[in-house]
Design a protein around this motif. Structure first.
Motif, short mmCIF file in Angstrom:
data_model
loop_
_atom_site.label_atom_id
_atom_site.label_comp_id
_atom_site.label_asym_id
_atom_site.label_seq_id
_atom_site.Cartn_x
_atom_site.Cartn_y
_atom_site.Cartn_z
N LEU A 101 1.07 -1.15 0.05
CA LEU A 101 -0.08 0.10 -0.12
C LEU A 101 0.83 1.31 -0.01
O LEU A 101 0.80 2.07 -0.78
CB LEU A 101 -0.98 0.15 1.21
CG LEU A 101 -2.05 -0.95 1.34
CD1 LEU A 101 -2.63 -0.99 2.54
CD2 LEU A 101 -3.13 -0.65 0.21
N SER A 102 1.89 1.38 0.70
CA SER A 102 2.48 2.68 1.05
C SER A 102 4.20 2.39 1.13
O SER A 102 4.88 3.63 1.12
CB SER A 102 2.24 3.04 2.31
OG SER A 102 0.73 3.12 2.64
N GLY A 103 4.76 1.16 0.93
CA GLY A 103 6.09 1.01 1.04
C GLY A 103 6.74 0.53 2.35
O GLY A 103 6.04 0.12 3.09
N ALA A 104 7.83 0.93 2.22
CA ALA A 104 8.77 0.23 3.57
C ALA A 104 8.30 1.28 4.84
O ALA A 104 7.77 2.26 4.93
CB ALA A 104 10.04 0.35 3.35
N ARG A 105 8.19 0.59 6.12
CA ARG A 105 7.74 0.99 7.19
C ARG A 105 6.34 1.57 7.24
O ARG A 105 6.10 2.41 7.77
CB ARG A 105 8.83 2.21 7.75
CG ARG A 105 10.43 1.57 7.78
CD ARG A 105 11.14 2.78 8.33
NE ARG A 105 12.41 2.25 8.61
CZ ARG A 105 13.59 2.77 9.21
NH1 ARG A 105 13.37 3.80 9.80
NH2 ARG A 105 14.84 2.43 9.22
N PHE A 106 5.48 0.55 6.77
CA PHE A 106 4.26 0.77 7.08
C PHE A 106 3.54 -0.60 7.09
O PHE A 106 4.12 -1.84 6.71
CB PHE A 106 3.31 1.48 5.52
CG PHE A 106 3.73 2.88 5.53
CD1 PHE A 106 2.98 3.95 6.06
CD2 PHE A 106 4.79 3.41 4.75
CE1 PHE A 106 3.00 4.99 5.92
CE2 PHE A 106 4.95 4.83 4.65
CZ PHE A 106 4.27 5.55 5.19
N THR A 107 2.63 -0.67 8.20
CA THR A 107 1.96 -2.08 8.45
C THR A 107 0.28 -1.90 8.46
O THR A 107 -0.06 -1.07 8.83
CB THR A 107 2.50 -2.48 9.94
OG1 THR A 107 4.10 -2.49 9.89
CG2 THR A 107 1.85 -3.97 10.32
N PHE A 108 -0.02 -3.05 7.99
CA PHE A 108 -1.56 -3.22 7.92
C PHE A 108 -1.79 -4.27 8.91
O PHE A 108 -1.33 -5.46 9.18
CB PHE A 108 -1.98 -3.85 6.47
CG PHE A 108 -3.36 -3.77 6.24
CD1 PHE A 108 -3.94 -2.86 5.44
CD2 PHE A 108 -4.40 -4.83 6.78
CE1 PHE A 108 -5.28 -2.90 5.22
CE2 PHE A 108 -5.72 -4.93 6.42
CZ PHE A 108 -6.09 -3.96 5.63
N LEU A 109 -2.84 -3.75 9.90
CA LEU A 109 -3.31 -4.67 11.02
C LEU A 109 -4.57 -5.20 10.69
O LEU A 109 -5.69 -4.38 10.14
CB LEU A 109 -3.22 -3.88 12.49
CG LEU A 109 -2.09 -3.53 12.88
CD1 LEU A 109 -2.20 -2.85 14.24
CD2 LEU A 109 -0.93 -4.65 13.13
N ARG A 110 -5.07 -6.49 11.06
CA ARG A 110 -6.35 -7.01 10.54
C ARG A 110 -6.84 -7.91 11.67
O ARG A 110 -5.93 -8.68 12.37
CB ARG A 110 -6.02 -8.11 9.27
CG ARG A 110 -7.21 -8.20 8.63
CD ARG A 110 -7.23 -9.41 7.54
NE ARG A 110 -6.30 -8.93 6.48
CZ ARG A 110 -6.73 -8.45 5.28
NH1 ARG A 110 -8.08 -8.07 5.12
NH2 ARG A 110 -5.80 -7.95 4.61
N GLY A 111 -7.94 -7.90 11.90
CA GLY A 111 -8.61 -8.76 12.91
C GLY A 111 -8.39 -8.41 14.39
O GLY A 111 -8.48 -7.20 14.64
N ASP A 112 -8.34 -9.49 15.34
CA ASP A 112 -8.18 -9.08 16.79
C ASP A 112 -7.13 -8.19 17.00
O ASP A 112 -7.14 -7.62 17.90
CB ASP A 112 -8.24 -10.56 17.43
CG ASP A 112 -9.48 -10.95 17.62
OD1 ASP A 112 -10.44 -10.50 17.44
OD2 ASP A 112 -9.62 -12.26 17.88
#
Length: 469
Positions: free
Chosen positions: A158-169
């Motif tokens: 989505l955005s490149g290095a040093r970005f994270t997508f959190l999903r769910g619990d």
């Protein structure tokens, strides 16, 4: 910003303080520039006063029929007018140089701050909690995360290095941590919850000592649609015809004029922390007595380019370009700031204790403190997966350093004269790093992570994060 009166009276101690902070001695240059500015200001004021007197005398001489005197006075006024731009320029130049120099010098450290070069010279104040004894080899959060919904690859897509997508619990646990921190700071510790903008002006960044020092570590955002619109509005209808037979130098001049117009579009900085809007909210104000400190807190997104940390913590969720933090800010009287600093740090420690996360408090040395701080406590949480202490909160007393930059004052009860406030800021806590600490300290051998008991009421019945195949 520094107190010039103090520097004039104590040049040697000021230079000694700068040396402790790793900065070049600057007292002589500051005093010289200040003297030049004051001299030019006096000349301008004297010239203006004499010009007004002479102008008034011209009318009187004319009324008395004394043309020779009137002409002499006119000549004097003309001479004064001719000389004033020189003194105006001298005053402006000295003032700009002085302001720039003062804006780039770090704060003076408190007397009890240890002298040192870097983090190796920081001093441990105390530790809290017992490190968990595992009957298996604990993993780092970056290895636990993907199976729990911490998607590093999706964030990078989505955005490149040093970005994270959190999903769910795990996304819910991240949110629960922020809500828990806010509730604790507002309901138990007396902070007022705020919801500030995360786009701020140059003035707000400068007033809280983020500019000019940390421009490269911050994200700049311009309203490009407005900028483009202004650019085209500045272009004359016959621009192409005008430029067809124009010399290159003239073309560049005209283009530069159009860009200058476009640069009047609104421009913002993405906040590196909500310390910026919370602290700057009192800029230019004269507050009442402040018998009780003003205590503010906010949970916001934060943005940092991390330009000065190339190669550090590139793996995992520790050092992100976008992250969330619950910030603590206090505005208080000078005599209360040391006590308030201790109180703020304990408020941050209380979150770690409620989550049963082992930590230690570190007193930072002169070489490791932030630019605007006069004294800083870092809280470092234990990460068993890394077998290391990692910073999770930094609580700083900036004294009147920020207050002078943004002209924030208070009026002591019964007094006419105002004084600069003291400002303090701290993390209560960094949400993402707290999530990392929970993952590593509460992990199980099967890759699941127990939810700390303090967060159960925020998780809707979820007491464990289960890994997905």
């Amino acid at each position: 910003m520094h107190d010039i009166a103090f520097i004039r009276a104590n040049p040697e101690s000021f230079d000694a303080a700068m040396r402790k902070r790793g900065a070049e001695p600057a007292a002589d240059r500051i005093v010289t520039l200040d003297a030049k500015k004051r001299e030019a200001t006096t000349k301008v004021q004297q010239a203006q006063s004499r010009r007004n007197e002479a102008s008034k005398a011209i009318g009187q001489a004319m009324g008395q029929g004394d043309k020779d005197k009137a002409e002499a006075l006119k000549a004097e006024v003309a001479e004064i007018k001719a000389s004033m731009p020189e003194w105006d320029k001298a005053e402006r130049t000295a003032g700009e140089e002085l302001d720039h120099l003062l804006a780039t010098l770090p704060n003076i450290p408190a007397d009890d701050v240890p002298e040192g070069a870097d983090e190796d010279d920081n001093v441990e104040v105390h530790q809290w909690g017992e490190k968990r004894a595992f009957d298996f080899e604990p993993k780092e959060h970056a290895d636990l995360g993907p199976a729990l919904g911490m998607e590093f690859e999706t964030g990078a897509k989505l955005s490149g290095a040093r970005f994270t997508f959190l999903r769910g619990d795990i996304a819910r646990l991240h949110r629960a941590l922020a809500q828990f921190m806010l509730d604790r700071q507002t309901r138990e510790n007396g902070y007022t919850e705020c919801n500030p903008p995360v786009l701020v002006s140059d003035d707000a960044m400068y007033g809280t000592d983020k500019l000019p020092k940390f421009a490269e570590d911050s994200f700049f955002a311009a309203d490009m649609s407005t900028r483009e619109k202004l650019f085209w509005q500045a272009m004359p209808d016959d621009f192409e015809q005008q430029m067809a037979n124009t010399k290159e130098g003239d073309f560049r001049t005209k283009l530069g004029e159009m860009l200058d117009v476009a640069d009047t579009a609104e421009q913002f900085w993405l906040v590196p922390t909500s310390e910026v809007p919370l602290t700057f909210s009192v800029a230019g104000d004269i507050l009442p007595d402040l018998a009780e400190p003003m205590r503010l807190t906010a949970h916001t997104l934060c943005f940092r380019s991390e330009a000065g940390s190339a190669g550090r913590d590139t793996r995992g969720f520790i050092r992100q370009h976008q992250f969330e933090k619950v910030e603590l800010v206090s505005i208080c009287r000078p005599e209360d700031s040391e006590t308030e600093h201790e109180r703020m740090t304990k408020c941050a420690e209380g979150v770690l204790e409620a989550l049963n996360l082992p930590y230690r408090r570190m007193l930072l040395c002169t070489g490791d403190m932030g630019f605007g701080a006069r004294k800083t406590f870092d809280l470092e949480v234990w990460l068993p997966g890394q077998s290391a202490w990692r910073e999770i909160s930094s609580c700083s007393n900036t004294g009147d350093f920020q207050a002078r930059r943004m002209n924030a004052r208070y009026r002591p009860e019964g007094e006419k004269k105002t004084q600069f406030v003291h400002t303090l800021n701290g993390s209560g806590l960094a949400v993402g790093r707290t999530l990392v600490a929970v993952m590593e300290n509460y992990q199980n051998a099967d890759g699941s992570v127990d939810v700390p008991e303090a967060l159960h009421s925020y998780m809707g019945g979820v007491t464990k994060l289960e890994p997905k195949n």
